[in-house]
Enzyme design. Structure first.
Site, PDB file in Angstrom:
ATOM      1  N   ASP A   1       0.833  -1.189   0.000  1.00  0.00           N
ATOM      2  CA  ASP A   1       0.000   0.000   0.000  1.00  0.00           C
ATOM      3  C   ASP A   1       0.875   1.250   0.000  1.00  0.00           C
ATOM      4  O   ASP A   1       1.959   1.248  -0.592  1.00  0.00           O
ATOM      5  CB  ASP A   1      -0.939  -0.039   1.226  1.00  0.00           C
ATOM      6  CG  ASP A   1      -2.288   0.608   0.955  1.00  0.00           C
ATOM      7  OD1 ASP A   1      -2.310   1.830   0.746  1.00  0.00           O
ATOM      8  OD2 ASP A   1      -3.309  -0.094   0.965  1.00  0.00           O
TER       9      ASP A   1
ATOM     10  N   HIS B   1      -3.776   5.977   3.528  1.00  0.00           N
ATOM     11  CA  HIS B   1      -4.440   4.770   3.038  1.00  0.00           C
ATOM     12  C   HIS B   1      -3.783   3.503   3.575  1.00  0.00           C
ATOM     13  O   HIS B   1      -4.458   2.576   4.051  1.00  0.00           O
ATOM     14  CB  HIS B   1      -4.429   4.782   1.510  1.00  0.00           C
ATOM     15  CG  HIS B   1      -5.303   3.772   0.859  1.00  0.00           C
ATOM     16  ND1 HIS B   1      -4.918   2.467   0.667  1.00  0.00           N
ATOM     17  CD2 HIS B   1      -6.547   3.866   0.330  1.00  0.00           C
ATOM     18  CE1 HIS B   1      -5.880   1.802   0.049  1.00  0.00           C
ATOM     19  NE2 HIS B   1      -6.881   2.623  -0.172  1.00  0.00           N
TER      20      HIS B   1
ATOM     21  N   SER C   1     -11.138  -0.897  -0.840  1.00  0.00           N
ATOM     22  CA  SER C   1      -9.839  -0.835  -0.160  1.00  0.00           C
ATOM     23  C   SER C   1      -9.985  -1.154   1.313  1.00  0.00           C
ATOM     24  O   SER C   1      -9.054  -1.650   1.950  1.00  0.00           O
ATOM     25  CB  SER C   1      -9.230   0.563  -0.296  1.00  0.00           C
ATOM     26  OG  SER C   1      -8.541   0.717  -1.502  1.00  0.00           O
TER      27      SER C   1
END
Length: 780
Positions: free
Chosen positions: A144, A217, A547
């Site tokens: 990520d 994220h 996600s």
């Protein structure tokens, strides 16, 4: 004189044509000389005897087509080969070299961008979940945007020594040292070579060239999967409570592959290659890059290698729903995860001057609106731009919005940016209206000004009011956090849908998990909106996307792996899929698709919504080996070259054997029926006239214990009487652990219109366990 003028004119025209040809030639030459990144797949077994090291062979092959080219990466585990920069002509020449399988252009991937444990039943009695030393041995790798190691979710208090199997490292770089790792966050690496080769050096004033997460994220996904328990977690008081990852005792290893400009396949493949070598147990990838045949898909190829090493691979399905054929990450050795909602909401009511109220959602925390109704304006009427209704940067006229609440339409630019645009123009608040593309799906945001998002129907009614009333007024009332919302879960509108565009006989997504308004750890580098103008800093954030659903399943796979260390990735996926539910537990109604308001289908939810409590003890599983996957590739009529591109070995399909996708031991069924007799492909098939018959075979393995034996009986349901499903035998008796029993399913149908789908379900039960499989039947 006339001849002289003509001669001069002729010379001028000729010269201009010559210049034009030169420019075209130079431009064409520039295109030919432009270099791009390629991933080169090599048949390692074909290394000439004159080389004693495969890297030297790779370099020699590369130098034969380009003296200046250098290898960006060499790959040893995910694939056999390397990444390099070449012109198109050099790539073509390299493809013709001995031992070179494929020279594939790099692909840019994008990110598919508390209450969850309670909603999933993970807060039940400790007797259900005995303390497991094995879970502490499970390592979850997250590919990520990196990690914010200071997050409390990486506290290693009470954790034992790092597993002896771990071979990874904690790399240093900008704002990151080896001291940032501990017994919880046991590894952190970053991969930027491919990214920098394409876009130039990383600007360390804008992002850290290290495992550090400047985006948020990666910290969110990794803490969702395996974050430690943190009491008192919330976002501005919203969703307050204890935050914890799905497998909170598991270890975390972070592989940073995504940067401001995206995630590049050469870096992703390098991270998978290293994660395999580091001996991780679970790979979690919340990203996607479109669809391609498996032998051309870097993530699929890397995931195959991981699967062979016993590593469970979970990927997000994508956020391109609710349209059909929008899925990413379709390979059957990848668990593909869609998104659903929780039973939690953040209501923010829009109250209009005509006395009507509309329910919306918001995570706004700040100064309240005045205790009165404010002037209300539609953004499309406060702009000179043709798309002024979208509240894009620079489109609003300050004089027309100052001190007013502004109605903006959803679309194009980020939701939170619309609020920032309204605030920047002097607006007092915003109502964000969904359009047909998003329907009634409500995603909450931590806006920079008082704002509420409403569904399409409410948005239409509010827009009618503001456009028809001579003096429209409105206000927004914030109600905090509400739990126990029904129905829940519902399938998120943004969650990508089937059918499977690569192999229709493999139903995707595999299942859904919570992916809407999820709270988890966050970076300290940016605010909760991610906007540069957002000065706020938070420890936890609430965001949405597949996600978010992907790391739920990654963590739950680690949870199951901790309880059953010897289970294969396919067995773990089977346990998660066959115990998933497709109806609400309080009334038996089918799960709802929020985009239609009607019952969802297996194209939306796959096998159903994950149920980790049941997955710990599924009774039976559909297991798969590497040989089964190779046979699957043979059933797709892959050539030996294509199989070698996926599986990194010389493998030829047996010309004397009939390979059938219908016999591939997947936990779901996707069947195509047609009126004409056809051969090959999706199972043994017969038919003619107005009827078609297809037979599939499956094998179940008993993991529910063997003492005393257990007998499973089958039950079948379909949505149409025109579809007939029969199972032979209809009873399976197991007398010992890991015993295997096979059965055959016959699908037949009559009088179905072309290009229609029907759905069904096959369930095996011994009275204690229910082993369910979704069925999709397409009439073509």
């Amino acid at each position: 004189m006339g001849d002289l003028k003509f001669s001069r004119l002729f010379l001028v025209v000729t010269f201009l044509v010559f210049l034009g040809v030169c420019r075209v030639s130079v431009a064409a030459s520039a295109v030919q000389q432009k270099k791009n990144t390629y991933i080169v797949h090599v048949a390692k077994s074909q290394m000439p005897a004159s080389f004693d090291d495969h890297t030297r062979w790779y370099d020699s092959s590369l130098k034969s087509v380009s003296e200046s080219a250098e290898m960006l990466y060499t790959y040893n585990n995910a694939i056999h080969g390397f990444a390099t920069r070449l012109t198109a002509q050099e790539a073509k020449s390299l493809q013709d070299q001995p031992g070179i399988l494929y020279v594939l252009p790099e692909v840019k991937y994008e990110l598919h961008t508390t209450r969850t444990p309670s909603f999933l039943g993970l807060q039940q009695s400790a007797n259900l979940f005995p303390e497991s030393d094995s879970e502490g041995d499970v390592i979850v790798a997250v590919l990520d945007t990196g990690v914010w190691p200071e997050s409390k979710s990486f506290d290693d208090t009470g954790m034992g020594p790092v597993p002896a199997s771990w071979k990874g490292a904690c790399e240093t770089g900008t704002n990151f040292t080896s001291n940032h790792c501990n017994k919880k966050l046991i590894g952190a690496r970053y991969f930027s070579t491919g990214y920098e080769a394409t876009l130039g050096p990383i600007d360390v004033t804008k992002e850290s060239k290290s495992p550090r997460d400047d985006d948020g994220h990666g910290t969110h996904t990794s803490t969702t999967a395996a974050g430690a328990i943190v009491g008192g977690a919330s976002l501005f008081g919203y969703a307050s409570g204890s935050a914890r990852g799905m497998a909170y005792r598991a270890r975390v290893a972070v592989y940073k592959v995504c940067w401001i400009g995206g995630c590049f396949s050469s870096d992703i493949l390098a991270a998978i290659d290293r994660a395999i070598e580091d001996s991780v147990n679970v790979l979690s990838l919340s990203l996607g890059g479109g669809t391609a045949d498996y032998y051309r898909d870097s993530v699929a190829i890397g995931a195959f290698s991981a699967m062979e090493k016993g590593i469970f691979v979970s990927c997000s399905a994508g956020n391109a729903g609710p349209s059909a054929y929008t899925l990413s990450n379709l390979a059957p050795w990848i668990t593909t995860v869609g998104a659903g909602t929780l039973d939690r909401d953040f209501p923010a009511y829009v109250s209009l001057g005509n006395g009507k109220n509309f329910s919306g959602v918001s995570l706004y925390k700040g100064d309240s609106l005045p205790a009165k109704l404010l002037p209300f304006v539609y953004a499309g009427n406060a702009s000179n731009s043709t798309n002024g209704n979208l509240c894009m940067t620079g489109t609003l006229i300050p004089e027309k919005v100052k001190g007013k609440i502004v109605l903006c339409d959803r679309g194009i630019n980020p939701r939170v940016q619309k609020g920032a645009v309204v605030k920047g123009a002097g607006g007092a608040g915003m109502v964000l209206a969904n359009t047909a593309a998003n329907g009634e799906e409500l995603v909450a945001d931590a806006h920079l000004l008082p704002a509420s998002t409403v569904g399409q129907k409410s948005g239409d009614a509010i827009r009618d009011y503001v456009l028809s009333d001579a003096n429209p007024t409105a206000t927004i009332l914030f109600e905090g956090t509400k739990v126990g919302i029904e129905p829940s879960p519902v399938v998120a509108a943004f969650s990508s849908r089937g059918p499977n565009a690569i192999t229709p006989e493999i139903l995707k997504p595999d299942l859904i998990a919570p992916g809407v308004n999820i709270i988890a750890g966050w970076t300290g580098a940016v605010g909760p909106t991610g906007l540069a103008e957002d000065p706020r800093r938070v420890e936890f954030n609430i965001i949405s996307g597949t996600s978010m659903s992907c790391p739920h399943v990654s963590g739950l796979a680690a949870f199951v792996k901790g309880a059953h260390p010897d289970w294969s990735p396919a067995a773990i996926r089977s346990a998660l899929m066959t115990t998933a539910y497709t109806a609400y537990k309080n009334g038996g109604e089918k799960l709802i698709d929020v985009s239609t308001g009607k019952a969802s289908t297996p194209y939306d939810h796959g096998a159903g919504h994950v149920d980790p409590v049941a997955a710990l003890n599924p009774g039976l599983v559909y297991d798969l080996t590497t040989d089964d996957y190779l046979n699957f590739l043979c059933a797709l009529n892959y050539t030996s070259l294509q199989i070698q591109g996926v599986a990194r070995r010389n493998y030829s399909c047996d010309a004397g054997k009939t390979y059938s996708i219908g016999d591939f031991n997947y936990p779901s069924f996707s069947v195509s029926l047609q009126t004409q007799v056809i051969g090959g492909g999706g199972g043994s098939r017969s038919g003619g006239g107005s009827k078609s018959v297809v037979k599939y075979t499956r094998t179940l393995t008993n993991v529910g214990g063997g003492s005393g034996g257990s007998t499973y009986k089958v039950s079948i349901s379909t949505t149409s009487p025109a579809v007939k499903i029969t199972v032979e035998p209809d009873t399976l008796t197991f007398t010992k652990a890991y015993e295997k029993k096979s059965y055959t399913v016959t699908f037949s149908a009559t009088s179905m219109p072309s290009n229609t789908n029907e759905f069904g379900r096959i369930e095996w039960s011994d009275g204690k366990h229910v082993v369910g499989s979704p069925v999709v039947i397409s009439w073509i």
